[in-house]
Design a protein around this motif. Structure first.
Motif, PDB file in Angstrom:
ATOM      1  N   LEU A 194       0.840  -1.209   0.000  1.00  0.00           N
ATOM      2  CA  LEU A 194       0.000   0.000   0.000  1.00  0.00           C
ATOM      3  C   LEU A 194       0.866   1.248   0.000  1.00  0.00           C
ATOM      4  O   LEU A 194       0.600   2.214  -0.716  1.00  0.00           O
ATOM      5  N   VAL A 195       1.916   1.201   0.818  1.00  0.00           N
ATOM      6  CA  VAL A 195       2.810   2.342   0.949  1.00  0.00           C
ATOM      7  C   VAL A 195       3.573   2.577  -0.361  1.00  0.00           C
ATOM      8  O   VAL A 195       3.723   3.723  -0.798  1.00  0.00           O
ATOM      9  N   GLU A 196       4.003   1.486  -0.998  1.00  0.00           N
ATOM     10  CA  GLU A 196       4.676   1.587  -2.305  1.00  0.00           C
ATOM     11  C   GLU A 196       3.792   2.334  -3.298  1.00  0.00           C
ATOM     12  O   GLU A 196       4.269   3.154  -4.065  1.00  0.00           O
ATOM     13  N   LYS A 197       2.501   2.013  -3.247  1.00  0.00           N
ATOM     14  CA  LYS A 197       1.576   2.642  -4.198  1.00  0.00           C
ATOM     15  C   LYS A 197       1.449   4.141  -3.970  1.00  0.00           C
ATOM     16  O   LYS A 197       0.990   4.864  -4.854  1.00  0.00           O
ATOM     17  N   GLN A 198       1.837   4.598  -2.776  1.00  0.00           N
ATOM     18  CA  GLN A 198       1.836   6.033  -2.488  1.00  0.00           C
ATOM     19  C   GLN A 198       3.130   6.686  -2.972  1.00  0.00           C
ATOM     20  O   GLN A 198       3.356   7.869  -2.742  1.00  0.00           O
ATOM     21  N   GLY A 199       4.003   5.877  -3.566  1.00  0.00           N
ATOM     22  CA  GLY A 199       5.276   6.421  -4.042  1.00  0.00           C
ATOM     23  C   GLY A 199       6.327   6.546  -2.960  1.00  0.00           C
ATOM     24  O   GLY A 199       7.361   7.189  -3.159  1.00  0.00           O
ATOM     25  N   VAL A 200       6.064   5.915  -1.824  1.00  0.00           N
ATOM     26  CA  VAL A 200       7.015   5.988  -0.703  1.00  0.00           C
ATOM     27  C   VAL A 200       8.103   4.928  -0.890  1.00  0.00           C
ATOM     28  O   VAL A 200       7.805   3.798  -1.293  1.00  0.00           O
ATOM     29  N   ARG A 201       9.337   5.284  -0.589  1.00  0.00           N
ATOM     30  CA  ARG A 201      10.437   4.330  -0.692  1.00  0.00           C
ATOM     31  C   ARG A 201      10.340   3.313   0.453  1.00  0.00           C
ATOM     32  O   ARG A 201      10.190   3.701   1.616  1.00  0.00           O
ATOM     33  N   VAL A 202      10.418   2.054   0.113  1.00  0.00           N
ATOM     34  CA  VAL A 202      10.383   0.975   1.116  1.00  0.00           C
ATOM     35  C   VAL A 202      11.791   0.382   1.200  1.00  0.00           C
ATOM     36  O   VAL A 202      12.360  -0.016   0.189  1.00  0.00           O
ATOM     37  N   THR A 203      12.343   0.333   2.411  1.00  0.00           N
ATOM     38  CA  THR A 203      13.724  -0.112   2.619  1.00  0.00           C
ATOM     39  C   THR A 203      13.747  -1.530   3.189  1.00  0.00           C
ATOM     40  O   THR A 203      12.913  -1.864   4.039  1.00  0.00           O
ATOM     41  N   CYS A 204      14.711  -2.324   2.750  1.00  0.00           N
ATOM     42  CA  CYS A 204      14.830  -3.700   3.239  1.00  0.00           C
ATOM     43  C   CYS A 204      15.888  -3.807   4.340  1.00  0.00           C
ATOM     44  O   CYS A 204      16.926  -3.151   4.275  1.00  0.00           O
ATOM     45  N   VAL A 205      15.597  -4.653   5.338  1.00  0.00           N
ATOM     46  CA  VAL A 205      16.604  -5.043   6.335  1.00  0.00           C
ATOM     47  C   VAL A 205      16.645  -6.578   6.344  1.00  0.00           C
ATOM     48  O   VAL A 205      15.684  -7.225   5.904  1.00  0.00           O
TER      49      VAL A 205
END
Ligand code: C5P
Length: 230
Positions: A194-205
């Motif tokens: 959902l957050v990706e669809k807002q154009g927000v960068r998603v970071t991996c750990v």
């Protein structure tokens, strides 16, 4: 054992467990399936509550099971239980609405990942605290991945080097998760989706092998072994 949540913590953890099949007793679905004699939800909450950053935990339960789930969890940890919604996103939104206003970091965790260790909760929260807007724990994909047609014929081999298997807890700046849920239209995607669809960068750990999703009988056997050797 009653877990004392840290009043100085800055993290709330949401656990959507309001799936329609969720009920107490025999034949219980995922969140309440027994592992070592206790429901997966209980195992998950114990580990969440051991993470020092966690100040609040909100569980979304089926509306007609709220009192029963609250009673079941009362002896486990000081968690808030709210009525979930018609679908998973609505349950997450209901849980989010119950998060104390002063907590800036919100994690969403799947009860089926019952053995996710407190360290994983901490590392996801730490990445958000360090400035990431959204964080997911991931593992590399180890199997060879093929694309297969409906006729079972292989169409191609996927380059797995950029692929990652995604776990929970997924972590967010609170406003980022709230905005994504306010705009949510795709009930099939996960919270980070959902957050990706807002154009927000998603970071991996880095994820944890212990955070496996316990869904199939084999997973349960593996989880029983992990539990016995923890
Ligand atoms: O049904 P499904 O496997 O997609 O559910 C994924 C998770 O979302 C489960 O933990 C389930 O309890 C939760 N859920 C929820 N509220 C709903 C439907 C599912 O919290 N209305």
């Amino acid at each position: 054992m009653t877990a004392q949540l840290n009043p100085r913590g800055d993290v709330a953890v949401l656990v959507p467990a309001a799936g329609s099949g969720t009920r107490l007793g025999p034949g219980a679905p995922k969140a309440l399936r027994l592992l070592g004699g206790e429901p997966l939800l209980v195992h998950a909450l114990r580990r969440i509550c051991r993470a020092p950053s966690v100040a609040a935990v909100v569980v979304a339960a089926p509306p007609d099971e709220v009192a029963a789930v609250r009673a079941m969890l009362a002896a486990v940890a000081p968690v808030t239980v709210v009525a979930g919604g018609a679908h998973r996103q609505a349950s997450v939104a209901a849980a989010l609405a119950a998060v104390p206003a002063d907590l800036p970091i919100v994690l969403v965790h799947d009860a089926a990942r019952a053995l996710a260790p407190p360290d994983l909760v901490e590392s996801v929260a730490a990445a958000v605290r360090a400035g990431a807007e959204a964080v997911i724990p991931v593992l590399p994909v180890v199997d060879t991945i093929k694309e297969v047609g409906p006729d079972d014929a292989v169409r191609g081999t996927v380059d797995r080097s950029p692929l990652r298997a995604v776990q929970t807890p997924q972590g967010f700046r609170r406003q980022v998760l709230a905005a994504a849920h306010a705009a949510a239209v795709d009930p099939l995607t996960d919270d980070a989706g959902l957050v990706e669809k807002q154009g927000v960068r998603v970071t991996c750990v880095p994820g944890s092998e212990h955070a496996l999703k316990i869904t199939r009988p084999f997973d349960l056997l593996l989880a029983e072994h992990l539990l016995a050797t923890e």
